[in-house]
Design an enzyme around this catalytic site. Structure first.
Site, short mmCIF file in Angstrom:
data_model
loop_
_atom_site.label_atom_id
_atom_site.label_comp_id
_atom_site.label_asym_id
_atom_site.label_seq_id
_atom_site.Cartn_x
_atom_site.Cartn_y
_atom_site.Cartn_z
N THR A 158 0.86 -1.18 0.00
CA THR A 158 0.00 0.00 0.00
C THR A 158 0.90 1.23 0.00
OG1 THR A 158 -0.26 -0.25 2.41
CG2 THR A 158 -2.03 -1.10 1.01
N LYS A 184 4.06 -6.96 4.00
CA LYS A 184 3.83 -5.57 3.70
C LYS A 184 3.47 -4.86 5.00
CE LYS A 184 0.42 -3.48 3.29
NZ LYS A 184 -0.43 -2.59 4.18
N THR A 195 -1.19 -2.53 10.31
CA THR A 195 -1.67 -2.77 8.96
C THR A 195 -0.53 -3.50 8.29
OG1 THR A 195 -3.06 -0.85 8.83
CG2 THR A 195 -2.44 -1.82 6.79
N GLU A 281 5.95 4.97 7.31
CA GLU A 281 5.59 6.06 6.41
C GLU A 281 6.40 7.32 6.72
OE1 GLU A 281 1.01 4.63 5.54
OE2 GLU A 281 1.44 6.00 7.20
N ASN A 403 -0.40 10.62 5.49
CA ASN A 403 -1.66 10.20 6.11
C ASN A 403 -2.75 11.26 6.04
OD1 ASN A 403 -1.44 7.42 7.55
ND2 ASN A 403 0.55 8.39 7.80
N THR A 408 -7.09 10.38 -0.78
CA THR A 408 -7.12 11.20 -1.99
C THR A 408 -5.86 11.08 -2.82
OG1 THR A 408 -6.30 13.09 -0.70
CG2 THR A 408 -8.69 12.88 -0.97
#
Length: 408
Positions: A158, A184, A195, A281, A403, A408
């Site tokens: 992702t 992942k 996640t 991230e 995040n 979007t």
């Protein structure tokens, strides 16, 4: 023979289908705009299986389907996984869609549907567009090449920036046994799991009961010892398939090489866990926190996770700031009994606190050390002989940007 002599990391061909009898493939089916988003991992024969899942009370539809396979069938022959849509908080329709993925994969492979696990990752709360998924399952090519394995590692991503794979060869009963894994995970990473999806394959012969016992214990030491942002996802899944094609004697906790096997699974799990933590991230570095001389392993690990998960510690790591006050503060609010006068802290090779007393250090030297891509914080509690380790990453401006615009 020592464990280290019976376990060898593979630096080439390290992928999830390296063990005997596995095939795989991945593709772009259309859930994402361009990137790969669908994959299947397949064993030529039904494999014993173990699984560990999120502790979040809200659990995605695929977990309900996969738990039935793990806990009731206790064997698995294939895993179908998609990215781009988590199929979480999607009600009865979501559960029906998860079963459709399971059934379509079973029909494609000519196996019973109760031998197929399902996993999904992506946006929560949106119904999955099943037409491209079912068409993709039908068209997906499953092979034995390194390229097929790479397709899997790419299709499950992702917000990850890199693929995550590892592999080890073990000597069990004088036979070569391989354990490999793919994972992942980048954000919403916290105990227990995150996640994150992790799929481990092995050609070892091992009972489902023993495999579950090993995985449950190892998960606490590895996947549950990482944190990026403190959030626990709805889709966390770790699965281990063992198809027995290495033809070793059936492994249980009474087998003389049981410790070798457990260490192999632990090594694969730790590698994947650290890769996930490092790929947080917006992260720029992996942070390892070791807590030594604690009262017990569990409380030592709690402190390690509290320190590595502290937003103030994480931002200090991003700023290359040797502010050990943030570390000691996190230790203090961990909820674990401590003696402040016995605590010592090192940042890399630099002592910054000794037996509760500040140690003069050169700021420039610590700053230079913290600019590395991997940094280590060592904490000595001085109250016992147990230890615990946790892994995380720094917290950067990019984390907020990623995040803030995830949907979007």
């Amino acid at each position: 023979m020592e464990l280290v002599q019976k376990i060898q990391k593979q630096y080439s061909h390290k992928n999830v289908i390296t063990p005997k009898g596995y095939r795989a493939g991945g593709m772009h089916c259309g859930l994402k705009y361009k990137r790969s988003d669908l994959a299947i991992i397949y064993s030529e024969v039904p494999a014993h299986v173990a699984g560990v899942f999120t502790t979040n009370a809200i659990q995605a539809a695929p977990l309900h389907v996969t738990k039935e396979v793990v806990y009731e069938t206790k064997k698995m022959q294939a895993i179908v996984v998609n990215s781009g849509n988590a199929n979480a908080c999607t009600g009865k329709q979501g559960l029906e869609n998860a079963y459709k993925m399971q059934q379509a994969t079973a029909e494609k492979l000519g196996i019973d549907s109760n031998l197929v696990g399902v996993a999904s990752t992506g946006i929560i709360g949106e119904q999955m567009n099943m037409e491209p998924v079912l068409t993709g399952i039908d068209k997906l090519y499953i092979g034995t090449s390194s390229e097929n394995a790479i397709q899997v590692s790419q299709a499950i991503l992702t917000t990850d920036t890199v693929t995550k794979t590892t592999s080890y060869v073990l000597d069990i009963d004088g036979k070569e046994v391989t354990i490999s894994g793919v994972a992942k995970g980048s954000g919403m990473i916290a105990p227990n799991m995150a996640t994150m999806l992790a799929f481990i394959t092995t050609d070892a012969a091992v009972t489902s009961e023993a495999l579950q016992q090993a995985l449950s214990s190892i998960t606490d030491q590895t996947f549950n010892s990482i944190t990026v942002d403190g959030d626990t996802s709805t889709n966390d899944t770790v699965l281990v398939m063992a198809n027995g094609m290495a033809e070793n004697d059936m492994l249980t906790d009474e087998h003389p090489d049981w410790d070798v096997f457990v260490e192999g699974v632990r090594a694969v799990s730790e590698d994947l866990a650290k890769m996930i933590a490092k790929d947080g991230e917006g992260a720029t570095k992996l942070v390892e926190v070791n807590v030594n001389n604690g009262m017990c392993e569990e409380t030592s690990r709690i402190i390690a996770k509290k320190v590595v998960g502290s937003p103030l510690v994480k931002t200090a790591m991003y700023g290359n700031d040797g502010n050990w006050g943030r570390i000691i503060a996190a230790i203090g609010y961990s909820g674990v009994p401590i003696d402040p006068n016995k605590i010592s802290i090192k940042i890399g090779p630099f002592d910054v606190l000794s037996m509760g007393e500040p140690v003069p250090f050169e700021d420039a030297a610590v700053t230079h050390y913290l600019k590395k891509s991997e940094v280590v914080i060592d904490i000595d509690l001085g109250i016992g002989d147990a230890s615990g380790t946790a892994w995380g990453c720094d917290l950067s401006y990019d984390y907020v940007q990623i995040n803030a615009s995830y949907r979007t």
